[in-house]
Scaffold this active site. Structure first.
Site, PDB file in Angstrom:
ATOM      1  N   ASP A 206     -34.637 -20.821  10.118  1.00  0.00           N
ATOM      2  CA  ASP A 206     -36.109 -21.035   9.960  1.00  0.00           C
ATOM      3  C   ASP A 206     -36.519 -19.897   9.261  1.00  0.00           C
ATOM      4  OD1 ASP A 206     -38.236 -22.859  10.259  1.00  0.00           O
ATOM      5  OD2 ASP A 206     -39.206 -21.226  11.191  1.00  0.00           O
ATOM      6  N   SER A 207     -37.869 -20.538   8.517  1.00  0.00           N
ATOM      7  CA  SER A 207     -38.779 -19.602   7.451  1.00  0.00           C
ATOM      8  C   SER A 207     -39.274 -18.618   8.387  1.00  0.00           C
ATOM      9  CB  SER A 207     -39.777 -20.515   6.863  1.00  0.00           C
ATOM     10  OG  SER A 207     -40.656 -21.223   7.788  1.00  0.00           O
TER      11      SER A 207
ATOM     12  N   CYS B 262     -35.774 -26.012   9.944  1.00  0.00           N
ATOM     13  CA  CYS B 262     -37.094 -25.590   9.008  1.00  0.00           C
ATOM     14  C   CYS B 262     -37.026 -26.984   8.388  1.00  0.00           C
ATOM     15  CB  CYS B 262     -36.939 -24.714   8.148  1.00  0.00           C
ATOM     16  SG  CYS B 262     -38.123 -24.562   6.950  1.00  0.00           S
TER      17      CYS B 262
ATOM     18  N   GLU C 293     -47.613 -17.964  12.979  1.00  0.00           N
ATOM     19  CA  GLU C 293     -47.011 -16.543  12.210  1.00  0.00           C
ATOM     20  C   GLU C 293     -47.884 -15.410  12.844  1.00  0.00           C
ATOM     21  OE1 GLU C 293     -44.075 -15.934  11.313  1.00  0.00           O
ATOM     22  OE2 GLU C 293     -43.489 -18.220  11.228  1.00  0.00           O
TER      23      GLU C 293
ATOM     24  N   CYS D 278     -42.984 -30.018  11.223  1.00  0.00           N
ATOM     25  CA  CYS D 278     -42.705 -28.610  10.929  1.00  0.00           C
ATOM     26  C   CYS D 278     -42.374 -27.930  12.388  1.00  0.00           C
ATOM     27  CB  CYS D 278     -43.866 -27.768  10.276  1.00  0.00           C
ATOM     28  SG  CYS D 278     -43.534 -26.045  10.198  1.00  0.00           S
TER      29      CYS D 278
ATOM     30  N   HIS E 296     -42.941 -25.201  13.433  1.00  0.00           N
ATOM     31  CA  HIS E 296     -43.988 -24.167  13.989  1.00  0.00           C
ATOM     32  C   HIS E 296     -45.095 -25.093  14.636  1.00  0.00           C
ATOM     33  CE1 HIS E 296     -42.446 -21.490  10.747  1.00  0.00           C
ATOM     34  NE2 HIS E 296     -43.332 -20.594  11.192  1.00  0.00           N
TER      35      HIS E 296
END
Length: 269
Positions: free
Chosen positions: A9-10, A72, A151, A183, A185
């Site tokens: 993933d990013s 991702c 993040e 997403c 996240h």
């Protein structure tokens, strides 16, 4: 030595997929790479995302994985076919599983999608949803401020609520009954998103569906882990290891307390 499942993933978003894989497939060894130094991928060009995804995959293949999961949405949208052409093992993305779950649960035929700028611009979810149900109404919204919140570990706060409300409250004017968290996240913000959208809107987290797809493919190929030994998982990140480890331990909780974990910060460039 059992072959691992490589998940990338990013940043920390793909840990939502890891959590489901560890829950559904507790015998499997996981190798995870969060490209936190270059997150988020959403605002980047497709060329950059493809290059970054290739670099991470090239790093992970040294561990001889039996499968790669691109956890991702942005990377899935622009790099899935590219990575499938580069490796000779199954490569799973997160978009199709999420789309299938939404079509299976919507009653109004109106599905909302929130994601990064890159994912929304690609229209990947819209295409996947319409392939399954041609008459589905899709309402999409890019939410570029969500990933930076996650993040930083800022999951629940007044600031988080205001950012989420400002970004998606207008979507309530549509008859949406399913909202795809496009997403990986975004599940970290699911409580706040649900508060804003209302409890009558089902949040679709593609992590659970993706883990099911991983399980089905491995079972079909007779590659499910059979060892009784406790697997040792590897977690890599390219950025700040302290924040990454803090969020991973907070999110995964008992899932990684039960198994040994190796934390590393590799150099991939």
């Amino acid at each position: 030595m059992q072959q691992p499942i490589a998940i990338l993933d990013s940043g920390v978003g793909g840990l939502t997929v890891v959590k489901e894989v560890l829950r559904q497939l507790p015998r499997e060894k996981v190798i995870y790479f969060g490209d936190t130094a270059r997150a988020p991928y959403g605002p980047r060009t497709p060329e950059e995302v493809r290059q970054f995804t290739r670099e991470v995959v090239d790093y992970l293949v040294q561990y001889d994985p039996k499968m790669i999961v691109i956890a991702c949405n942005t990377a899935t949208a622009v790099s899935l076919l590219d990575i499938r052409a580069r490796v000779d093992i199954p490569v799973v993305g997160v978009i199709n599983p999420g789309a299938r779950a939404a079509i299976g649960r919507t009653k109004t035929g109106c599905v909302g999608v929130i994601g990064t700028e890159g994912t929304i611009k690609s229209r990947a979810y819209e295409d996947a949803l319409r392939l399954l149900s041609p008459h589905v109404q899709v309402v999409s919204e890019a939410c570029p401020q969500f990933v930076p919140l996650v993040e930083k570990g800022n999951f629940r706060s007044v600031e988080t609520y205001e950012v989420v409300r400002s970004a998606i409250e207008h979507m309530r004017s549509y008859p949406i009954d399913c909202l795809i968290l496009g997403c990986t996240h975004y599940p970290y913000l699911s409580e706040t998103i649900s508060e804003v959208m209302g409890e009558e809107v089902n949040l679709i987290n593609s992590a659970e569906e993706t883990a099911r797809e991983v399980s089905a493919i491995l079972q079909d190929q007779q590659k499910l882990a059979k060892s009784e030994h406790i697997p040792v998982h590897h977690f890599f990140c390219s950025g700040d290891p302290k924040m990454f480890k803090f969020i991973a331990q907070q999110w995964l909780g008992e899932q990684i307390e039960l198994t040994p974990v190796i934390w590393q910060v590799p150099n991939i460039s």
